[in-house]
Design a protein around this motif. Structure first.
Motif, PDB file in Angstrom:
ATOM      1  N   GLN A   1      39.677  39.297  35.242  1.00 48.13           N
ATOM      2  CA  GLN A   1      40.775  38.483  34.740  1.00 48.13           C
ATOM      3  C   GLN A   1      42.058  39.301  34.735  1.00 48.13           C
ATOM      4  N   ARG A   2      43.095  38.764  35.337  1.00 51.95           N
ATOM      5  CA  ARG A   2      44.384  39.425  35.418  1.00 51.95           C
ATOM      6  C   ARG A   2      45.497  38.392  35.295  1.00 51.95           C
ATOM      7  N   GLU A   3      46.628  38.809  34.735  1.00 51.06           N
ATOM      8  CA  GLU A   3      47.811  37.970  34.763  1.00 51.06           C
ATOM      9  C   GLU A   3      48.305  37.859  36.206  1.00 51.06           C
ATOM     10  N   PRO A   4      48.771  36.687  36.628  1.00 54.10           N
ATOM     11  CA  PRO A   4      49.105  36.471  38.035  1.00 54.10           C
ATOM     12  C   PRO A   4      50.080  37.487  38.629  1.00 54.10           C
ATOM     13  N   GLU A   5      51.148  37.834  37.897  1.00 51.87           N
ATOM     14  CA  GLU A   5      52.130  38.759  38.454  1.00 51.87           C
ATOM     15  C   GLU A   5      51.484  40.102  38.776  1.00 51.87           C
ATOM     16  N   THR A   6      50.655  40.599  37.854  1.00 54.84           N
ATOM     17  CA  THR A   6      49.955  41.867  38.062  1.00 54.84           C
ATOM     18  C   THR A   6      48.944  41.753  39.192  1.00 54.84           C
ATOM     19  N   ALA A   7      48.214  40.641  39.220  1.00 53.36           N
ATOM     20  CA  ALA A   7      47.157  40.456  40.217  1.00 53.36           C
ATOM     21  C   ALA A   7      47.723  40.384  41.626  1.00 53.36           C
ATOM     22  N   LEU A   8      48.867  39.724  41.812  1.00 48.02           N
ATOM     23  CA  LEU A   8      49.477  39.651  43.131  1.00 48.02           C
ATOM     24  C   LEU A   8      49.851  41.049  43.621  1.00 48.02           C
ATOM     25  N   TYR A   9      50.442  41.836  42.738  1.00 49.15           N
ATOM     26  CA  TYR A   9      50.805  43.208  43.108  1.00 49.15           C
ATOM     27  C   TYR A   9      49.560  44.020  43.456  1.00 49.15           C
ATOM     28  N   GLU A  10      48.513  43.896  42.642  1.00 47.69           N
ATOM     29  CA  GLU A  10      47.310  44.687  42.858  1.00 47.69           C
ATOM     30  C   GLU A  10      46.544  44.233  44.105  1.00 47.69           C
TER      31      GLU A  10
ATOM     32  N   VAL B   1      43.647  34.354  42.496  1.00 46.06           N
ATOM     33  CA  VAL B   1      44.042  33.001  42.113  1.00 46.06           C
ATOM     34  C   VAL B   1      45.225  33.161  41.163  1.00 46.06           C
ATOM     35  N   ALA B   2      46.372  32.634  41.563  1.00 45.56           N
ATOM     36  CA  ALA B   2      47.606  32.834  40.800  1.00 45.56           C
ATOM     37  C   ALA B   2      48.252  31.487  40.504  1.00 45.56           C
ATOM     38  N   GLU B   3      49.360  31.532  39.765  1.00 46.25           N
ATOM     39  CA  GLU B   3      50.025  30.307  39.327  1.00 46.25           C
ATOM     40  C   GLU B   3      51.524  30.421  39.549  1.00 46.25           C
ATOM     41  N   GLN B   4      52.157  29.273  39.657  1.00 47.17           N
ATOM     42  CA  GLN B   4      53.613  29.224  39.754  1.00 47.17           C
ATOM     43  C   GLN B   4      54.123  28.056  38.920  1.00 47.17           C
ATOM     44  N   TYR B   5      55.013  28.360  37.993  1.00 40.47           N
ATOM     45  CA  TYR B   5      55.590  27.323  37.147  1.00 40.47           C
ATOM     46  C   TYR B   5      56.810  26.709  37.830  1.00 40.47           C
ATOM     47  N   PRO B   6      57.083  25.446  37.556  1.00 37.52           N
ATOM     48  CA  PRO B   6      58.223  24.794  38.226  1.00 37.52           C
ATOM     49  C   PRO B   6      59.528  25.517  37.920  1.00 37.52           C
ATOM     50  N   GLY B   7      60.274  25.812  38.988  1.00 37.96           N
ATOM     51  CA  GLY B   7      61.546  26.509  38.818  1.00 37.96           C
ATOM     52  C   GLY B   7      61.405  27.979  38.518  1.00 37.96           C
ATOM     53  N   HIS B   8      60.207  28.512  38.598  1.00 35.23           N
ATOM     54  CA  HIS B   8      59.965  29.923  38.288  1.00 35.23           C
ATOM     55  C   HIS B   8      59.104  30.499  39.412  1.00 35.23           C
ATOM     56  N   ALA B   9      59.705  31.196  40.360  1.00 34.12           N
ATOM     57  CA  ALA B   9      58.984  31.676  41.540  1.00 34.12           C
ATOM     58  C   ALA B   9      58.105  32.868  41.199  1.00 34.12           C
ATOM     59  N   ALA B  10      56.841  32.800  41.621  1.00 36.32           N
ATOM     60  CA  ALA B  10      55.938  33.941  41.466  1.00 36.32           C
ATOM     61  C   ALA B  10      56.365  35.050  42.420  1.00 36.32           C
TER      62      ALA B  10
END
Length: 314
Positions: free
Chosen positions: A127-136, A146-155
């Motif tokens: 389990q990782r927070e998306p921002e950290t997981a994308l970098y790793e 598996v990551a997430e993107q909120y509307p108006g907030h680019a991952a």
């Protein structure tokens, strides 16, 4: 001839910043990392590192090698993917990083289906927070995220990673059910009907730095108030219990309710915002059969929850 393993250590130092962090990530001792980099300097015939205080810094020549090393590692990764694709059986290990609500909603069905359809594939999930997981994942700590993107907030974007949309889910205001006694009912005698009604009520949010926290704060500010964040936790199940017990309100994604009926009240937000859930893998390894299999099963699980995925917002 430059040693590829030593070149990788140099790139890891460029990514992680310190010899100790490189040693921790690759399960070496710091002295072993230092010795290998010293040997690489001899092979290259130029100075690669210089001391700056208690740290080391890469020289311009080292930066050139790092750029070429990234290309070399991508080529090797593509070669491994092509070789795996030539086999008749899907095998191997996939290191998967996933955030909590996706893990709760998708992983049980995904792991069951993988065991049935691809029994020779080993899944190692963290389990990782998306921002950290994308970098790793970009840094090669994971194969798939598996990551997430909120509307108006680019991952965060990493050029070596692709993106494939899994699903979208609604984000709603979660408040205690009518009749539940707690801090919320003590502070407000009338029912909560709109997000504006939560001004002055206790909020629970993820810690600062999380995309969900930033988005939730902005939603409150657009509604005309600063949220009273009394509780911080990255555990969404703990957030749900605080709401169900009558002691907090929050913005919650619909994936949290997969397989369960929420014992709270969900209220639509203005504009009916939706979160996008996607997978990302390195482009050099995305054709590896085990990664393709994981994505196939994840997409099947996501489709079973919410139907066809939407387009990824820019």
């Amino acid at each position: 001839m430059l040693d590829v393993k030593r070149l990788r250590l140099l790139r890891e130092l460029h990514i992680r910043g310190t010899l100790a962090d490189v040693a921790l990530a690759l399960q070496y001792s710091p002295s072993a990392v230092s010795q290998q980099l010293a040997l690489l300097e001899k092979e290259a015939g130029v100075k690669l590192l210089r001391k700056v205080g208690r740290r080391v810094q890469l020289t311009p020549q080292a930066q050139i090698l790092v750029a070429h090393t990234a290309e070399i590692l991508e080529t090797l990764e593509r070669a491994e993917a092509d070789m795996s694709a030539s086999l008749t059986t899907v095998t191997g290990t996939v290191k998967l990083a996933v955030f909590q609500s996706a893990a709760l909603a998708l992983l049980p069905e995904m792991l069951t289906a993988m065991a049935q359809d691809y029994p020779d594939v080993r899944i190692e999930m963290t389990q990782r927070e998306p921002e950290t997981a994308l970098y790793e994942t970009w840094a090669r700590d994971f194969d798939l995220v598996v990551a997430e993107q909120y509307p108006g907030h680019a991952a965060p974007r990493h050029p070596e990673l692709d993106r494939v949309v899994l699903t979208t889910d609604a984000i709603r205001l979660a408040v205690p059910s009518p009749g539940v006694r707690g801090t919320v009912s003590h502070l407000r005698g009338e029912p909560v009907l709109h997000i504006e009604d939560t001004a002055g009520l206790p909020w629970v949010m993820e810690p600062r730095g999380a995309a969900s926290r930033h988005w939730a704060e902005q939603a409150c500010r657009q509604a005309g108030f600063e949220p009273d964040v009394r509780f911080e936790t990255a555990d969404l199940q703990a957030q749900v219990r605080l709401i169900e017990s009558g002691n907090a309100v929050a913005l919650m994604p619909d994936l949290m309710w997969t397989g369960r009926d929420p014992a709270l009240t969900l209220i639509e937000l203005p504009g009916r915002p939706r979160r996008t859930v996607f997978t990302a893998a390195r482009r050099a390894s995305r054709s590896r059969p085990a990664i393709l299999a994981c994505r196939e099963i994840l997409e099947r699980a996501a489709h079973g929850i919410s139907g066809d995925p939407a387009e990824l917002p820019s």
